[in-house]
Motif scaffolding. Structure first.
Motif, short mmCIF file in Angstrom:
data_model
loop_
_atom_site.label_atom_id
_atom_site.label_comp_id
_atom_site.label_asym_id
_atom_site.label_seq_id
_atom_site.Cartn_x
_atom_site.Cartn_y
_atom_site.Cartn_z
N ALA A 92 -0.95 -1.54 -3.52
CA ALA A 92 -0.57 -1.55 -4.93
C ALA A 92 0.81 -0.92 -5.13
O ALA A 92 1.62 -1.43 -5.91
CB ALA A 92 -1.61 -0.81 -5.76
N TYR A 93 1.04 0.20 -4.46
CA TYR A 93 2.33 0.89 -4.54
C TYR A 93 2.79 1.25 -3.13
O TYR A 93 1.99 1.73 -2.32
CB TYR A 93 2.24 2.18 -5.34
N MET A 94 4.06 1.03 -2.88
CA MET A 94 4.71 1.60 -1.70
C MET A 94 5.89 2.41 -2.22
O MET A 94 6.80 1.85 -2.86
CB MET A 94 5.19 0.51 -0.75
N VAL A 95 5.88 3.70 -1.97
CA VAL A 95 6.89 4.59 -2.52
C VAL A 95 7.57 5.36 -1.40
O VAL A 95 6.89 5.98 -0.57
CB VAL A 95 6.29 5.59 -3.53
N THR A 96 8.90 5.30 -1.36
CA THR A 96 9.64 6.16 -0.45
C THR A 96 10.16 7.35 -1.25
O THR A 96 10.56 7.21 -2.41
CB THR A 96 10.80 5.41 0.21
N CYS A 97 10.16 8.50 -0.64
CA CYS A 97 10.43 9.74 -1.38
C CYS A 97 11.80 10.36 -1.07
O CYS A 97 12.22 11.29 -1.76
CB CYS A 97 9.34 10.77 -1.08
#
Length: 675
Positions: free
Chosen positions: A175-180
């Motif tokens: 659903a979400y792929m987040v790089t920080c």
């Protein structure tokens, strides 16, 4: 400060600031994934629907991708914040992550934070995120994500790992792929906590390089527990604890990433060792929400596969319970007398191709005592074989889930023998497709992990690391005794004969000012006469002595220690004590403050616990006295948090009546210094 990230992560309008292929890719990908909101391009040249200035936008965007150099990024962030933008992704690098190569990096990051104010930013030096639920992609590169109605959220500190994870072909809905990035303002835990507000997120996976503010992780874990959403992690890197280890056994036992593991244990976040196991666990959590226990059943048409399933689970916290009477009756009715009934079950091949009987047999092993039933099926490769008759087995697995309501997984022993199309089909029917038996067992173990209730906030190791001083053994014992640690009757001085008269016999004589007394020949046990005390003193390399009563009737010796870990707080270590500490390397670690019941469970997990409980008819140690001693050490650390660097009791002599600190060490910052 907790920021509202919802506008940024679930935008209805997006501004892409910059030129080149990176920014063009974002607009193209949003269009392909069916983003229904507004997308604007900002570039100084303007033209063809492109706005020359951020201030020219129709209104403040919910999310902005800033794909320009680091100096211009700071200016853009300031403008975006001023007009009320929901948040921004800072793609540029060259900030604090590059400070070792460019001294201006840290200063530029401070300027970036000042420019952002209360506006959330991701990064800098990050790829941004994919929201596959709404088709919103602030993501400047290729990816393998597709639109989903619900799924897992994955957060990483590595953009490249993020790209690779989107390319998985295991039917895991992301659903979400987040790089920080370098998390200048908004931490990984804060982002994950914001994603918990989206009810379409079924589980969260985090790839962690460093925790940062531990309070953010505590808040995340409590929020996840309240929402019933599980979190799993891959934690990479090593702390400085091993390098900081100096004088105590505790520091050695608590080295490496022991502190990191203790953080994850405390928060109820399962730790996986590989990306494949990480993905399989998220898949299992997506379908089941987490397993109610670690008790499973396995079904296969091969005795070899049944044995392989059992062996793969060996050494893990996974249990194959024996079949109960009801299971045996139902299995016997379906399979007849020629099948040996057991768990794992080899049901033989004569029912193959008969979906009704297969469903009946497999349903027979599903039971309330089983959290997950594994059906082992390896699908033949379609380019060389005909896998069509495996459809019957797949349909039977789905029917078992639908008819019994039990959790069912189809597991391929080899990851490549469960094609994505088959996995998609199973997933749509509520059956978990698991690629690879080894990763499946890791996933079961992780999904069955108990999530603990909220504890008191972690004791934070404030300030920077610095050298400390080591107190004398006698002083350390007196300090600990004031907090409830039981210590032997003792006397100190330069005249060993006088000390013997004060303490009485039998006694222990120790040379003072020596850290490792056994190696230095500075300890003598069980001395019964004044002459024996005199001879022992003459052989010690010191002028001052500590005489103590000899503790008799010892059932077990323990080490109880605490080290200050700058990254993770104060690590409480319990281990086999005395000369066995280094030999056995048998230890358990927790973070302070720890509950008494958690300490009790950790003690029970030691191999040494057999001695504590009374081994081969010998008297057991007083477990409550041991717990009192550990809690007293913890109380000392809490009361002296600003100065304490290390505390160790080794050994804690455990008898049927009491637990006595035979040796103690305290290393602390001097009274005129600060950590």
């Amino acid at each position: 400060m907790t920021r509202d990230l919802s506008r940024l992560l679930q935008p209805k309008s997006i501004a892409v600031i910059g030129g080149g292929a990176w920014c063009a890719a974002i607009i193209d990908q949003c269009n392909k994934m069916g983003f229904a909101g507004e997308i604007w391009r900002v570039h100084p040249k303007g033209g063809d629907g492109v706005f020359p200035h951020i201030e020219d936008l129709p209104h403040a965007p919910d999310a902005a991708f800033i794909g320009i150099n680091r100096f211009a990024t700071i200016e853009a962030v300031a403008v975006l914040s001023k007009i009320g933008t929901g948040g921004a992704v800072c793609f540029a690098s060259g900030f604090s992550e590059a400070a070792s190569e460019d001294a201006s990096g840290a200063e530029l990051q401070a300027e970036l934070l000042q420019a952002a104010g209360d506006m959330p930013i991701l990064g800098p030096n990050c790829y941004g995120f994919i929201n596959a639920l709404d088709g919103a992609l602030l993501w400047p590169d290729q990816h393998g994500a597709e639109r989903v109605a619900k799924g897992v959220a994955i957060l990483t500190q590595s953009s490249n790992i993020s790209i690779n994870l989107t390319m998985q072909s295991r039917a895991l809905p992301i659903a979400y792929m987040v790089t920080c990035g370098n998390m200048a303002q908004t931490s990984q835990a804060q982002i994950a906590a914001a994603l918990l507000d989206d009810p379409r997120v079924t589980a969260i996976g985090v790839h962690i390089e460093g925790f940062g503010d531990l309070s953010h992780w505590e808040d995340l874990a409590e929020k996840a527990r309240a929402r019933g959403v599980r979190i799993v992690a891959i934690k990479v890197g090593r702390s400085d604890q091993a390098q900081a280890a100096t004088i105590s056994h505790t520091a050695s036992l608590a080295g490496g990433d022991t502190g990191a593991q203790a953080v994850l244990d405390r928060l109820g976040i399962a730790r996986l060792d590989s990306l494949p196991a990480f993905l399989e666990t998220l898949k299992l959590l997506h379908v089941t929400g987490g397993l109610v226990s670690n008790r499973i059943a396995s079904i296969s048409c091969s005795g070899g596969e049944a044995s392989l399933a059992a062996d793969t689970a060996h050494g893990r916290n996974v249990v194959f319970p024996s079949l109960n009477d009801r299971q045996r009756r139902d299995l016997a009715a379906a399979l007849g007398p020629m099948v040996a009934l057991a768990n794992p079950l080899d049901y033989h091949t004569y029912i193959w191709r008969d979906q009704e009987v297969m469903t009946q047999a497999w349903s027979g092993i599903v039971d309330p005592q089983i959290a997950l039933t594994l059906v082992i099926l390896d699908i033949p490769r379609g380019d060389r074989c005909d896998p069509s008759e495996w459809d019957i087995a797949l349909d039977a697995a789905v029917a078992v889930h639908e008819q019994t309501g039990g959790q069912v997984a189809v597991v391929a022993t080899l990851p490549e023998l469960l094609p994505e199309a088959v996995a998609d089909r199973l997933m749509a029917s509520g059956v978990v497709p698991l690629n690879g038996l080894e990763d499946a067992m890791q996933a079961v173990e992780a999904a069955a992990l108990d999530v603990p209730a909220l504890q008191a906030p972690l004791l934070v190791a404030a300030g920077t690391e610095r050298e400390g001083v080591v107190l004398s053994e006698a002083e350390a014992k007196m300090r600990l005794a004031k907090h409830g640690v039981v210590i032997p009757k003792s006397a100190r001085g330069s005249d060993p004969n006088s000390l013997a008269e004060t303490v009485g016999f039998p006694l222990v004589l120790k040379g003072e000012g020596i850290a490792h007394k056994t190696e230095a020949g500075a300890i003598a046990l069980g001395l019964e006469t004044v002459n024996a005390v005199s001879i022992a003193a003459q052989n010690m390399p010191c002028d001052n002595f500590l005489a103590e009563e000899m503790i008799e009737g010892v059932a077990a010796e323990l080490l109880v220690g605490v080290t200050r870990d700058p990254a993770h707080g104060f690590v409480l270590t319990l281990a086999a004590g005395g000369v066995m500490t280094e030999l056995l390397e048998d230890s358990q670690s927790l973070l302070i403050p720890a509950k008494r019941e958690d300490i009790k469970r950790s003690l029970a997990r030691l191999k040494w616990a057999k001695l504590i409980a009374g081994f081969r008819g010998k008297p057991a140690a007083n477990n409550e006295a041991i717990l009192d001693a550990v809690m007293a050490v913890q109380d000392y650390v809490v009361a002296n948090v600003d100065r304490t660097l290390e505390v160790e009791i080794n050994p804690l002599l455990c008898t049927p009546d009491r637990a006595v600190a035979a040796d103690a060490l305290i290393k602390e910052v001097p009274a005129d210094g600060a950590v």
